[in-house]
Design a protein around this motif. Structure first.
Motif, mmCIF file in Angstrom:
data_model
loop_
_atom_site.group_PDB
_atom_site.id
_atom_site.type_symbol
_atom_site.label_atom_id
_atom_site.label_comp_id
_atom_site.label_asym_id
_atom_site.label_seq_id
_atom_site.Cartn_x
_atom_site.Cartn_y
_atom_site.Cartn_z
ATOM 1 N N SER A 84 -35.556 27.793 33.763
ATOM 2 C CA SER A 84 -35.771 29.146 33.258
ATOM 3 C C SER A 84 -34.533 29.666 32.540
ATOM 4 C CB SER A 84 -36.140 30.077 34.414
ATOM 5 O OG SER A 84 -36.306 31.405 33.962
ATOM 6 N N ASP A 85 -33.356 29.406 33.096
ATOM 7 C CA ASP A 85 -32.112 29.853 32.459
ATOM 8 C C ASP A 85 -31.891 29.150 31.119
ATOM 9 O OD1 ASP A 85 -31.620 31.489 34.614
ATOM 10 O OD2 ASP A 85 -30.308 30.051 35.636
ATOM 11 N N SER A 86 -32.305 27.886 31.032
ATOM 12 C CA SER A 86 -32.100 27.137 29.789
ATOM 13 C C SER A 86 -32.917 27.721 28.641
ATOM 14 C CB SER A 86 -32.463 25.669 29.991
ATOM 15 O OG SER A 86 -33.871 25.504 30.144
ATOM 16 N N PHE A 87 -34.067 28.323 28.954
ATOM 17 C CA PHE A 87 -34.905 28.913 27.913
ATOM 18 C C PHE A 87 -34.246 30.132 27.267
ATOM 19 C CE2 PHE A 87 -38.853 27.173 30.229
ATOM 20 C CZ PHE A 87 -38.778 25.988 29.519
ATOM 21 N N LEU A 88 -33.273 30.743 27.953
ATOM 22 C CA LEU A 88 -32.607 31.937 27.438
ATOM 23 C C LEU A 88 -31.391 31.611 26.585
ATOM 24 C CD1 LEU A 88 -32.742 34.121 30.690
ATOM 25 C CD2 LEU A 88 -34.333 34.143 28.760
ATOM 26 N N GLN A 89 -31.000 30.354 26.565
ATOM 27 C CA GLN A 89 -29.831 29.956 25.785
ATOM 28 C C GLN A 89 -30.187 29.832 24.307
ATOM 29 O OE1 GLN A 89 -28.334 26.353 27.538
ATOM 30 N NE2 GLN A 89 -27.976 27.296 29.540
ATOM 31 N N LYS A 90 -29.273 30.243 23.453
ATOM 32 C CA LYS A 90 -29.507 30.177 22.011
ATOM 33 C C LYS A 90 -29.454 28.729 21.533
ATOM 34 C CE LYS A 90 -27.824 34.790 20.798
ATOM 35 N NZ LYS A 90 -26.870 35.583 19.964
ATOM 36 N N THR A 91 -30.353 28.404 20.632
ATOM 37 C CA THR A 91 -30.422 27.049 20.088
ATOM 38 C C THR A 91 -31.014 27.081 18.689
ATOM 39 O OG1 THR A 91 -31.444 24.866 20.358
ATOM 40 C CG2 THR A 91 -32.649 26.745 21.256
ATOM 41 N N PRO A 162 -40.777 34.287 18.205
ATOM 42 C CA PRO A 162 -39.688 33.567 17.546
ATOM 43 C C PRO A 162 -39.068 32.547 18.499
ATOM 44 C CG PRO A 162 -39.513 35.925 17.106
ATOM 45 C CD PRO A 162 -40.585 35.762 18.145
ATOM 46 N N GLY A 163 -38.681 31.403 17.947
ATOM 47 C CA GLY A 163 -38.091 30.366 18.772
ATOM 48 C C GLY A 163 -39.090 29.382 19.327
ATOM 49 N N VAL A 164 -40.370 29.580 18.988
ATOM 50 C CA VAL A 164 -41.439 28.739 19.522
ATOM 51 C C VAL A 164 -42.252 28.155 18.366
ATOM 52 C CG1 VAL A 164 -43.569 28.724 20.884
ATOM 53 C CG2 VAL A 164 -41.608 30.065 21.654
ATOM 54 N N ILE A 165 -42.688 26.923 18.527
ATOM 55 C CA ILE A 165 -43.610 26.308 17.583
ATOM 56 C C ILE A 165 -44.816 25.792 18.368
ATOM 57 C CG2 ILE A 165 -42.332 24.116 17.679
ATOM 58 C CD1 ILE A 165 -43.337 23.602 14.794
ATOM 59 N N ALA A 166 -46.007 26.110 17.880
ATOM 60 C CA ALA A 166 -47.243 25.684 18.547
ATOM 61 C C ALA A 166 -47.959 24.654 17.676
ATOM 62 C CB ALA A 166 -48.159 26.880 18.797
ATOM 63 N N VAL A 167 -48.435 23.611 18.325
ATOM 64 C CA VAL A 167 -49.203 22.587 17.623
ATOM 65 C C VAL A 167 -50.485 22.327 18.408
ATOM 66 C CG1 VAL A 167 -49.269 20.207 16.793
ATOM 67 C CG2 VAL A 167 -47.127 21.502 16.695
ATOM 68 N N PRO A 168 -51.659 22.596 17.820
ATOM 69 C CA PRO A 168 -52.920 22.299 18.506
ATOM 70 C C PRO A 168 -53.003 20.829 18.867
ATOM 71 C CG PRO A 168 -53.312 23.697 16.600
ATOM 72 C CD PRO A 168 -51.882 23.254 16.512
ATOM 73 N N HIS A 169 -53.362 20.548 20.113
ATOM 74 C CA HIS A 169 -53.435 19.157 20.544
ATOM 75 C C HIS A 169 -54.851 18.612 20.386
ATOM 76 C CE1 HIS A 169 -53.902 21.753 24.178
ATOM 77 N NE2 HIS A 169 -54.968 20.996 24.344
ATOM 78 N N GLY A 170 -54.991 17.320 20.545
ATOM 79 C CA GLY A 170 -56.296 16.687 20.437
ATOM 80 C C GLY A 170 -56.584 16.105 19.068
#
Length: 230
Positions: A84-91, A162-170
């Protein structure tokens, strides 16, 4: 099913319809009949649940109680806190998540010629992330991880964080041998998702399919590159 039933003595050779199977299942449940449900399209209210009839002997613990705080979950909390803490780090990378498409239903409909599905799928990113990478609507982008990479067209929207990318699976049936689905374009997102025991949930044994960091960049074709240098 119809061919099999027709061989049983005394069974009608008329086609078995969905309502026949539903009627049998309802009889097996012994709560309500298909005739009652048909007469009450709004539903039929069943009687109150009897004590001990739902859980009863179905709980395998020694004391017969549901363990709401099992040891497997307790011992996994430190890992979850660190994650959870890693998700808050800037990247500079984006966190990959999946998405379901109601017109493909996790690919279940892709090989059915009678069902109209989307022709392909797009990667979905936020407007901010697109501007930072000089990406415009329907550009081709490359999604990379240590596991592998795929190339997809992109859809840009403010409906994703922001910071997220979604790709439909299947998607990505080219090597499946399925007559219709194999002709569809699209990419298999599993090519990017890392595997191995280190990417398994310790408590559930489920593969971790979301939350992986990926590098996203615009694909510059040779034609565009030549135009840019003129």
């Amino acid at each position: 099913l119809n061919r099999g039933l027709s061989k049983i003595p005394g069974v009608s050779k008329h086609p078995v319809k969905p309502e026949h199977l539903l009627s049998l299942l309802l009889k097996w449940g012994n709560k309500v009949s298909l005739k009652e449900l048909t007469a009450n399209p709004q539903g039929v209210l069943l009687g109150p649940t009897e004590p001990h009839s739902f859980l009863g002997k179905r709980v395998p613990t020694k004391n017969g109680k549901v363990q709401l705080w099992p040891e497997k979950l307790i011992t996994d909390l430190p890992r979850l806190n660190t994650l959870s803490d890693s998700f808050l780090q800037k990247t500079d990378q984006l966190y990959l998540i999946g998405q379901r498409d109601r017109r493909s239903h996790n690919s279940w409909m892709h090989n059915n010629p009678r069902i109209k599905q989307a022709s392909t799928h797009n990667a979905i990113i936020n407007t901010i992330d697109a501007k930072q990478r000089n990406i415009t609507e329907q550009d081709k982008i490359e999604i990379c991880s240590a596991q592998g990479h795929i190339v997809l067209n992109v859809h840009i929207t403010d409906d994703i964080t922001p910071g997220v990318i979604a790709v439909p699976h299947g998607w990505g049936h080219q090597e499946s041998g399925l007559s219709k689905a194999a002709k569809l374009p699209g990419e298999n997102i599993n090519k990017v998702i890392p595997g191995g025991s280190q990417n398994m949930e310790p408590a559930s044994g489920q593969a971790i399919m979301v939350g992986h960091l990926v590098t996203v960049k615009k694909v510059v074709t040779k034609a565009k590159a030549a135009t840019a240098t003129i």
